[in-house]
Design a protein around this motif. Structure first.
Motif, PDB file in Angstrom:
ATOM      1  N   ARG A   3       0.068   9.148  -6.757  1.00 45.20           N
ATOM      2  CA  ARG A   3       0.170   8.631  -8.152  1.00 45.20           C
ATOM      3  C   ARG A   3       1.868   9.064  -8.476  1.00 45.20           C
ATOM      4  N   THR A   4       1.993   8.529  -9.585  1.00 46.69           N
ATOM      5  CA  THR A   4       3.211   8.810 -10.157  1.00 46.69           C
ATOM      6  C   THR A   4       3.128   9.040 -11.703  1.00 46.69           C
ATOM      7  N   PHE A   5       3.814  10.015 -12.485  1.00 50.27           N
ATOM      8  CA  PHE A   5       3.901  10.100 -14.064  1.00 50.27           C
ATOM      9  C   PHE A   5       4.814   9.418 -14.614  1.00 50.27           C
ATOM     10  N   SER A   6       5.748   8.721 -13.737  1.00 47.50           N
ATOM     11  CA  SER A   6       6.611   7.618 -14.375  1.00 47.50           C
ATOM     12  C   SER A   6       6.113   6.794 -15.400  1.00 47.50           C
ATOM     13  N   LYS A   7       5.140   6.149 -15.073  1.00 45.75           N
ATOM     14  CA  LYS A   7       4.733   5.152 -15.935  1.00 45.75           C
ATOM     15  C   LYS A   7       3.968   5.663 -17.186  1.00 45.75           C
ATOM     16  N   LEU A   8       3.774   6.867 -17.174  1.00 41.74           N
ATOM     17  CA  LEU A   8       3.039   7.558 -18.354  1.00 41.74           C
ATOM     18  C   LEU A   8       3.964   8.281 -19.184  1.00 41.74           C
ATOM     19  N   ASN A  23      -0.650  -3.818  -7.765  1.00 42.82           N
ATOM     20  CA  ASN A  23       0.494  -4.054  -6.813  1.00 42.82           C
ATOM     21  C   ASN A  23       1.484  -4.294  -7.853  1.00 42.82           C
ATOM     22  N   ASN A  24       2.843  -4.083  -7.245  1.00 46.32           N
ATOM     23  CA  ASN A  24       4.200  -4.398  -7.963  1.00 46.32           C
ATOM     24  C   ASN A  24       4.884  -5.332  -6.945  1.00 46.32           C
ATOM     25  N   PRO A  25       5.359  -6.371  -7.481  1.00 48.28           N
ATOM     26  CA  PRO A  25       5.407  -6.824  -8.884  1.00 48.28           C
ATOM     27  C   PRO A  25       4.555  -7.846  -9.436  1.00 48.28           C
ATOM     28  N   VAL A  43      -3.163   4.644  -0.645  1.00 46.88           N
ATOM     29  CA  VAL A  43      -3.101   3.523  -1.877  1.00 46.88           C
ATOM     30  C   VAL A  43      -2.303   4.224  -3.049  1.00 46.88           C
ATOM     31  N   ASP A  44      -1.259   3.326  -3.395  1.00 46.78           N
ATOM     32  CA  ASP A  44      -0.268   3.617  -4.386  1.00 46.78           C
ATOM     33  C   ASP A  44      -0.648   3.346  -5.565  1.00 46.78           C
ATOM     34  N   GLU A  45      -1.076   4.455  -6.501  1.00 44.96           N
ATOM     35  CA  GLU A  45      -1.880   3.922  -7.764  1.00 44.96           C
ATOM     36  C   GLU A  45      -0.467   4.478  -9.011  1.00 44.96           C
ATOM     37  N   ALA A  46       0.707   3.783  -8.775  1.00 48.57           N
ATOM     38  CA  ALA A  46       1.674   3.925  -9.753  1.00 48.57           C
ATOM     39  C   ALA A  46       1.230   3.704 -10.967  1.00 48.57           C
ATOM     40  N   TYR A  47       0.412   2.568 -11.138  1.00 50.65           N
ATOM     41  CA  TYR A  47       0.002   2.003 -12.147  1.00 50.65           C
ATOM     42  C   TYR A  47      -1.418   2.382 -12.920  1.00 50.65           C
ATOM     43  N   TYR A  48      -1.881   3.504 -12.312  1.00 49.12           N
ATOM     44  CA  TYR A  48      -3.169   4.029 -12.609  1.00 49.12           C
ATOM     45  C   TYR A  48      -3.571   3.897 -14.059  1.00 49.12           C
ATOM     46  N   LEU A 102      11.483  12.718 -15.766  1.00 46.88           N
ATOM     47  CA  LEU A 102      11.214  13.902 -15.233  1.00 46.88           C
ATOM     48  C   LEU A 102      10.978  13.757 -13.654  1.00 46.88           C
ATOM     49  N   ARG A 103      10.752  12.874 -13.214  1.00 44.86           N
ATOM     50  CA  ARG A 103      10.583  12.552 -11.707  1.00 44.86           C
ATOM     51  C   ARG A 103       9.561  13.346 -11.121  1.00 44.86           C
ATOM     52  N   LEU A 104       8.248  13.056 -11.126  1.00 47.49           N
ATOM     53  CA  LEU A 104       7.138  13.754 -10.491  1.00 47.49           C
ATOM     54  C   LEU A 104       6.264  12.655 -10.339  1.00 47.49           C
ATOM     55  N   GLY A 107       9.227  12.261  -7.899  1.00 49.84           N
ATOM     56  CA  GLY A 107       8.974  10.813  -7.957  1.00 49.84           C
ATOM     57  C   GLY A 107       8.172  10.493  -6.810  1.00 49.84           C
ATOM     58  N   SER A 108       7.355   9.342  -7.081  1.00 50.56           N
ATOM     59  CA  SER A 108       6.657   8.976  -5.721  1.00 50.56           C
ATOM     60  C   SER A 108       7.464   8.484  -4.472  1.00 50.56           C
ATOM     61  N   ASP A 109       8.567   8.015  -5.157  1.00 54.10           N
ATOM     62  CA  ASP A 109       9.615   7.431  -3.895  1.00 54.10           C
ATOM     63  C   ASP A 109       9.826   8.457  -3.084  1.00 54.10           C
ATOM     64  N   GLU A 110      10.024   9.461  -3.382  1.00 51.81           N
ATOM     65  CA  GLU A 110      10.305  10.656  -2.246  1.00 51.81           C
ATOM     66  C   GLU A 110       8.962  10.970  -1.376  1.00 51.81           C
ATOM     67  N   SER A 132       5.413  -7.096  -2.312  1.00 50.61           N
ATOM     68  CA  SER A 132       5.022  -5.621  -2.858  1.00 50.61           C
ATOM     69  C   SER A 132       6.340  -4.736  -3.136  1.00 50.61           C
ATOM     70  N   PHE A 133       6.100  -3.633  -3.512  1.00 48.92           N
ATOM     71  CA  PHE A 133       6.932  -2.767  -3.646  1.00 48.92           C
ATOM     72  C   PHE A 133       8.089  -2.604  -2.595  1.00 48.92           C
ATOM     73  N   VAL A 134       9.114  -2.975  -3.129  1.00 50.21           N
ATOM     74  CA  VAL A 134      10.456  -3.011  -1.880  1.00 50.21           C
ATOM     75  C   VAL A 134      10.506  -1.842  -1.115  1.00 50.21           C
TER      76      VAL A 134
HETATM   77  N1  PMP Z   1       5.078   2.807  -6.202  1.00 50.76           N
HETATM   78  C1  PMP Z   1       5.177   1.561  -6.912  1.00 50.76           C
HETATM   79  C2  PMP Z   1       4.241   0.618  -6.810  1.00 50.76           C
HETATM   80  C3  PMP Z   1       6.111   1.569  -7.742  1.00 50.76           C
HETATM   81  O1  PMP Z   1       6.048   0.327  -8.555  1.00 50.76           O
HETATM   82  C4  PMP Z   1       7.253   2.512  -8.228  1.00 50.76           C
HETATM   83  C5  PMP Z   1       8.261   2.545  -9.281  1.00 50.76           C
HETATM   84  N2  PMP Z   1       8.743   1.324  -9.609  1.00 50.76           N
HETATM   85  C6  PMP Z   1       7.013   3.675  -7.441  1.00 50.76           C
HETATM   86  C7  PMP Z   1       5.990   3.699  -6.513  1.00 50.76           C
HETATM   87  C8  PMP Z   1       7.954   4.763  -7.474  1.00 50.76           C
HETATM   88  O2  PMP Z   1       7.907   5.390  -8.957  1.00 50.76           O
HETATM   89  P1  PMP Z   1       8.300   6.832  -9.070  1.00 50.76           P
HETATM   90  O3  PMP Z   1       9.592   7.359  -7.695  1.00 50.76           O
HETATM   91  O4  PMP Z   1       9.224   6.787 -10.368  1.00 50.76           O
HETATM   92  O5  PMP Z   1       7.459   7.946  -9.016  1.00 50.76           O
END
Ligand code: PMP
Length: 333
Positions: free
Chosen positions: A187-192, A136-138, A161-166, A197-199, A62-65, A87-89
């Motif tokens: 980037r993350t594949f979580s939103k796709l 940006n989130n949220p 530049v965090d493109e989680a929602y690209y 899977l956490r990637l 996940g991109s959190d890691e 922004s993202f907490v």
């Molecule tokens: N960055 C942003 C801006 C997010 O909103 C999120 C998920 N809410 C993440 C990163 C982390 O996503 P993940 O760990 O699932 O890849």
């Protein structure tokens, strides 16, 4: 519950693709450690993300890691992690976990970047690490790209530049990677469709990524996520078609929210919509009682008073959400 709180993709994969994955998993060598270099998966990521030549990839659980890994890499007494508020907490939380000082620069009232405040803060705080979520989130918006470029040029350290929602946005910083030696795109594949899977991945100059690799735990992405994600990226068109459906549904959901008196929406380049409404906490609870879970942001950052965030679901889920919302508002009136 209709679950619209975590920006997940509401759609399952087509049956033939699910069967293909079932066969892959059945034959996977899970008695072995994963490929620590994840070569195949990285190749697939380079291809689908159209990374400029010379750019490297680092994988995260996940991109959190990856946020954690970046913070660990630059943390030392007094080091600053800078982002914007709201922004993202996790930027703020991870800064505190690793003992960095967090600086959050307030966004403008309409949630756009305040370039002067950002440049002043960069000069004053000399941040080791800057995170900008794009979109940006949220809040769901894309910041002004020219302002981000000025921030990258002014920053003494890394800018991520965090493109989680690209997949839902009009723009990306990947094409600009080669122009700056302190820019990384995450980037993350979580939103796709792969949240389970956490990637996630970080893309940038090999000189940076080879240093960051030293902090990555060798087997942070398991055999099954590697296999399944690599196969899904070979069917990237299927995933992008789902993202396209979500974008179309986002427009319908936005129109439905705008049609409700008393709601102020914020336009979104992501797979969620932020909106403001009186009695937000009671509305959040009313939705929950009616079987719909969204995210309440009220009570957090002052700029988000009376704000709620809803993930774009399937048309059926969104219809249930809108009906429950209207019902709750009527009851509270
Ligand atoms: N960055 C942003 C801006 C997010 O909103 C999120 C998920 N809410 C993440 C990163 C982390 O996503 P993940 O760990 O699932 O890849």
């Amino acid at each position: 519950m209709v679950k619209l709180d975590a920006m997940e993709n509401p759609y399952l994969l087509p049956q033939d693709l699910r069967d293909e994955i079932a066969r892959l998993v059945a034959d996977a060598a899970i008695n072995r450690y994963p490929d620590a270099g994840a070569q195949q998966l990285k190749e697939d990521i380079r291809r689908v993300s159209k990374l400029p030549p010379g750019m490297d990839v680092l994988l995260g659980n996940g991109s959190d890691e990856i946020i954690q890994l970046l913070a660990l890499a630059v943390a030392k007494p007094g080091a600053v992690l800078l982002s914007v508020e709201p922004s993202f907490v996790m930027y703020r939380m991870i800064a505190s976990f690793v003992g960095m000082r967090y600086v959050g620069v307030p966004l403008d009232e309409d949630f756009s970047l305040d370039p002067k405040a950002m440049l002043d803060a960069i000069r004053r705080e000399q941040p080791a690490l800057v995170f900008l979520a794009y979109p940006n989130n949220p809040t769901g918006n894309l910041f002004d790209a020219a302002a981000i470029k000025r921030i990258i040029a002014a920053a003494p350290g890394l800018v991520v530049v965090d493109e989680a929602y690209y997949a839902f946005a009009r723009d990306s910083f990947i094409p600009h990677l080669a122009k700056y030696d302190n820019l990384l795109v995450m980037r993350t594949f979580s939103k796709l469709g792969m949240a389970g899977l956490r990637l996630g991945f970080l893309a940038g100059p090999a000189a940076w990524l080879s240093q960051l690799e030293k902090l990555r735990l060798p087997y942070n992405v398991g055999v099954l996520p590697q296999l399944v994600a690599a196969r899904l990226l070979q069917h990237h068109d299927v995933l992008l078609a789902q993202a396209e459906r979500i974008k179309q549904e986002r427009a319908r959901l936005l129109a439905a929210l705008n049609a409700i008196v008393g709601i102020r929406t914020y336009s979104s380049e992501a797979n969620f919509i932020l909106f403001r409404v009186a009695k937000a906490t009671q509305i959040f609870e009313g939705l929950k009682q009616r079987g719909v879970l969204i995210k309440s942001l009220s009570g957090g950052h002052p700029a988000l008073a009376d704000c709620l965030r809803v993930t774009v679901g399937s048309p059926e889920e969104d219809a249930r959400f809108i009906a429950a919302l209207q019902d709750t508002i009527n009851q509270l009136a």
